[in-house]
Design an enzyme around this catalytic site. Structure first.
Site, PDB file in Angstrom:
ATOM      1  N   ASN A 109     -15.108  -2.110  -1.416  1.00 53.03           N
ATOM      2  CA  ASN A 109     -15.973  -2.496  -1.053  1.00 53.03           C
ATOM      3  C   ASN A 109     -16.105  -4.284  -1.852  1.00 53.03           C
ATOM      4  O   ASN A 109     -14.648  -3.803  -2.715  1.00 53.03           O
ATOM      5  CB  ASN A 109     -18.007  -2.287  -1.604  1.00 53.03           C
ATOM      6  CG  ASN A 109     -17.628  -1.884  -3.793  1.00 53.03           C
ATOM      7  OD1 ASN A 109     -17.788  -2.446  -3.934  1.00 53.03           O
ATOM      8  ND2 ASN A 109     -17.902  -0.740  -3.345  1.00 53.03           N
ATOM      9  N   CYS A 134      -7.920 -21.976  -6.152  1.00 49.54           N
ATOM     10  CA  CYS A 134      -8.830 -20.691  -6.978  1.00 49.54           C
ATOM     11  C   CYS A 134     -10.471 -21.200  -7.475  1.00 49.54           C
ATOM     12  O   CYS A 134      -9.885 -21.765  -8.721  1.00 49.54           O
ATOM     13  CB  CYS A 134      -7.537 -19.905  -6.632  1.00 49.54           C
ATOM     14  SG  CYS A 134      -8.486 -18.123  -6.897  1.00 49.54           S
ATOM     15  N   CYS A 165      -4.168 -14.749  -5.109  1.00 55.38           N
ATOM     16  CA  CYS A 165      -5.179 -13.338  -5.862  1.00 55.38           C
ATOM     17  C   CYS A 165      -5.921 -13.050  -5.178  1.00 55.38           C
ATOM     18  O   CYS A 165      -6.364 -13.366  -2.964  1.00 55.38           O
ATOM     19  CB  CYS A 165      -5.584 -13.364  -7.084  1.00 55.38           C
ATOM     20  SG  CYS A 165      -7.183 -14.394  -7.466  1.00 55.38           S
ATOM     21  N   CYS A 215     -23.460   4.672   9.166  1.00 55.21           N
ATOM     22  CA  CYS A 215     -22.410   5.137   8.810  1.00 55.21           C
ATOM     23  C   CYS A 215     -21.193   4.425   8.804  1.00 55.21           C
ATOM     24  O   CYS A 215     -21.250   4.263  10.113  1.00 55.21           O
ATOM     25  CB  CYS A 215     -22.268   6.744   8.726  1.00 55.21           C
ATOM     26  SG  CYS A 215     -21.376   7.681   7.574  1.00 55.21           S
ATOM     27  N   CYS A 225      -7.009 -17.008 -12.312  1.00 54.95           N
ATOM     28  CA  CYS A 225      -5.437 -16.890 -11.762  1.00 54.95           C
ATOM     29  C   CYS A 225      -4.913 -18.712 -12.105  1.00 54.95           C
ATOM     30  O   CYS A 225      -3.848 -18.106 -12.169  1.00 54.95           O
ATOM     31  CB  CYS A 225      -6.491 -16.608 -10.619  1.00 54.95           C
ATOM     32  SG  CYS A 225      -4.987 -17.014  -8.853  1.00 54.95           S
ATOM     33  N   ASP A 253     -14.163   6.067 -11.036  1.00 51.18           N
ATOM     34  CA  ASP A 253     -14.392   6.208  -9.467  1.00 51.18           C
ATOM     35  C   ASP A 253     -16.302   6.991  -9.771  1.00 51.18           C
ATOM     36  O   ASP A 253     -16.211   7.193 -11.587  1.00 51.18           O
ATOM     37  CB  ASP A 253     -14.647   7.757  -8.622  1.00 51.18           C
ATOM     38  CG  ASP A 253     -14.865   7.315  -7.936  1.00 51.18           C
ATOM     39  OD1 ASP A 253     -14.701   7.419  -6.526  1.00 51.18           O
ATOM     40  OD2 ASP A 253     -16.499   6.974  -7.536  1.00 51.18           O
ATOM     41  N   CYS A 256      -8.239 -16.471  -3.825  1.00 53.95           N
ATOM     42  CA  CYS A 256      -7.776 -17.296  -3.645  1.00 53.95           C
ATOM     43  C   CYS A 256      -7.242 -17.266  -2.251  1.00 53.95           C
ATOM     44  O   CYS A 256      -7.736 -18.121  -1.896  1.00 53.95           O
ATOM     45  CB  CYS A 256      -5.793 -16.644  -3.396  1.00 53.95           C
ATOM     46  SG  CYS A 256      -4.595 -17.676  -5.556  1.00 53.95           S
TER      47      CYS A 256
HETATM   48  P1  ATP Z   1     -18.114   6.398   2.354  1.00 53.76           P
HETATM   49  O1  ATP Z   1     -18.761   4.909   1.624  1.00 53.76           O
HETATM   50  O2  ATP Z   1     -17.150   5.735   3.819  1.00 53.76           O
HETATM   51  O3  ATP Z   1     -19.486   7.235   2.390  1.00 53.76           O
HETATM   52  P2  ATP Z   1     -16.690   6.835  -0.393  1.00 53.76           P
HETATM   53  O4  ATP Z   1     -17.942   6.102  -0.816  1.00 53.76           O
HETATM   54  O5  ATP Z   1     -16.240   8.373  -0.737  1.00 53.76           O
HETATM   55  O6  ATP Z   1     -16.555   7.337   1.241  1.00 53.76           O
HETATM   56  P3  ATP Z   1     -14.327   5.519   0.503  1.00 53.76           P
HETATM   57  O7  ATP Z   1     -13.652   5.255   1.056  1.00 53.76           O
HETATM   58  O8  ATP Z   1     -13.588   7.122   0.466  1.00 53.76           O
HETATM   59  O9  ATP Z   1     -15.588   5.732   0.616  1.00 53.76           O
HETATM   60  O10 ATP Z   1     -14.093   5.747  -1.501  1.00 53.76           O
HETATM   61  C1  ATP Z   1     -14.774   4.735  -1.559  1.00 53.76           C
HETATM   62  C2  ATP Z   1     -14.031   5.707  -4.063  1.00 53.76           C
HETATM   63  O11 ATP Z   1     -14.359   3.993  -4.450  1.00 53.76           O
HETATM   64  C3  ATP Z   1     -15.818   5.763  -3.675  1.00 53.76           C
HETATM   65  O12 ATP Z   1     -15.398   7.035  -3.788  1.00 53.76           O
HETATM   66  C4  ATP Z   1     -16.713   5.006  -4.291  1.00 53.76           C
HETATM   67  O13 ATP Z   1     -17.188   6.422  -5.374  1.00 53.76           O
HETATM   68  C5  ATP Z   1     -14.984   4.032  -5.042  1.00 53.76           C
HETATM   69  N1  ATP Z   1     -16.196   3.277  -5.962  1.00 53.76           N
HETATM   70  C6  ATP Z   1     -16.904   2.732  -5.135  1.00 53.76           C
HETATM   71  N2  ATP Z   1     -16.965   0.988  -5.774  1.00 53.76           N
HETATM   72  C7  ATP Z   1     -16.945   1.534  -7.017  1.00 53.76           C
HETATM   73  C8  ATP Z   1     -17.473   0.663  -8.446  1.00 53.76           C
HETATM   74  N3  ATP Z   1     -17.837   0.213  -8.673  1.00 53.76           N
HETATM   75  N4  ATP Z   1     -16.733   1.458  -9.230  1.00 53.76           N
HETATM   76  C9  ATP Z   1     -16.212   2.807  -9.804  1.00 53.76           C
HETATM   77  N5  ATP Z   1     -15.867   3.550  -7.814  1.00 53.76           N
HETATM   78  C10 ATP Z   1     -16.315   2.570  -7.153  1.00 53.76           C
HETATM   79 ZN    ZN Z   2      -6.681 -16.511  -7.356  1.00 50.14          ZN
END
Ligand code: ATP
Ligand code: ZN
Length: 293
Positions: free
Chosen positions: A148, A267, A190, A214, A272, A67, A193
């Site tokens: 994301n 794909c 994947c 938010c 993949c 993270d 895909c």
């Molecule tokens: P919010 O986005 O709703 O404010 P959040 O960022 O804690 O909250 P969660 O859905 O609880 O979101 O958790 C997703 C986790 O994935 C987060 O802790 C975020 O830091 C982590 N994360 C997202 N993209 C990446 C990345 N590219 N590399 C490492 N960690 C990531």
């Molecule tokens: Zn694929």
């Protein structure tokens, strides 16, 4: 006498004997194997942190945690992190809590962004690395708990390159539904895909991720999705029950849609397509093995 001797029932304080009972009851064949397994969890947020705690309490051998974020007071509407951990990296805070719960789990903390060149290199290398902990190289399963599209595509890329089985999870922006999905390179669809279901809901992620906008959050939905994800992971690792290829959760209707997605020969991800070809080529061998069973 009428007084029942309770001493035999209170001696056994070992939490593992409760888990080992799964073996005696015929649910799993060998629960102890859990100690041999390594699981990587990408994203230690609302879903990933709870998944990590569940696997820790089940006695998993090794956990690799990724993270790029730090713990904020705004995260307290979720489970796992505590106010005194505000400011720590999420991965370090997780290691602190998890090692206190079960000191036998080997914990690795990677505070990095998997979508940067350097972060991706470290991510890939850590998934491949030989650990002193177990016999095999690398990890047995990757759990994606990011929030994301870009990060999911990067996990997809890494797993397609390595031929690594992984499970994806997600909670909708309105916090009332979620899903888990099993991805086996070459064998199932994947992440590239099919147009991802999270985005296919019609809401543009970029609009929602705008400054000041938010996303909603519920510890309940995130806890349910973490539970579904780790249940599927345990079934996959310990080989019991049926591993779900895709399971949705709609909390408003308590509806759990299930489905299966085949890989797309067109794909856009070259790794993949390569894994699909290998899977097709190995079909005669797989059929022969199935016959002798
Ligand atoms: P919010 O986005 O709703 O404010 P959040 O960022 O804690 O909250 P969660 O859905 O609880 O979101 O958790 C997703 C986790 O994935 C987060 O802790 C975020 O830091 C982590 N994360 C997202 N993209 C990446 C990345 N590219 N590399 C490492 N960690 C990531
Ligand atoms: Zn694929």
């Amino acid at each position: 006498s009428k007084i029942k001797d309770m001493s035999a029932e209170v001696v056994d304080n070992n939490p593992y004997s409760r888990l080992m009972a799964l073996q005696r009851m015929g649910v799993v064949e060998n629960y102890e194997r859990i100690r041999d397994y390594s699981v990587a969890i990408v994203g230690i947020g609302g879903v990933g942190s709870v998944a990590a705690e569940m696997l820790t309490r089940c006695g998993i051998g090794r956990l690799l945690l990724y993270d790029y974020d730090t713990v904020e007071l705004a995260n307290m509407n979720r489970l796992f992190f505590r106010p005194e951990q505000v400011g720590m990296t999420k991965t370090d805070a997780a290691v602190q809590t998890l090692s206190g719960i079960n000191p036998d789990v080997v914990l690795e903390s990677y505070s990095l962004n998997i979508t940067t060149v350097k972060g991706f290199e470290t991510f890939l290398a850590s998934l491949k690395a030989q650990s002193s902990h177990e016999r095999s190289t690398g990890v047995d399963l990757v759990l994606s708990c990011v929030d994301n599209y870009e990060a999911r595509m990067v996990v997809n890329q890494a797993c397609n390159e390595l031929g690594q089985t992984w499970m994806e999870s997600g909670v909708s922006e309105d916090a009332v539904s979620g899903h888990i999905q099993l991805l086996v390179p070459g064998e199932t669809a994947c992440f590239a895909c099919a147009p991802p279901l999270v985005v296919a809901s019609g809401v543009d992620e970029r609009t929602l991720k705008r400054e000041g906008v938010c996303a909603a959050s519920l510890p309940t939905t995130m806890g349910v999705v973490a539970g579904l994800l780790v249940q599927n992971a345990l079934k996959y690792l310990l080989n019991f029950g049926q591993v779900s290829p895709y399971l949705g959760y709609n909390s408003l209707k308590d509806y759990f849609p299930a489905m299966e997605m085949r890989p797309n020969p067109q794909c856009s991800n070259p790794a993949c397509v390569q894994r699909q070809k290998e899977y097709m080529d190995s079909k005669p061998a797989r059929d022969a093995a199935a016959k002798t069973k």
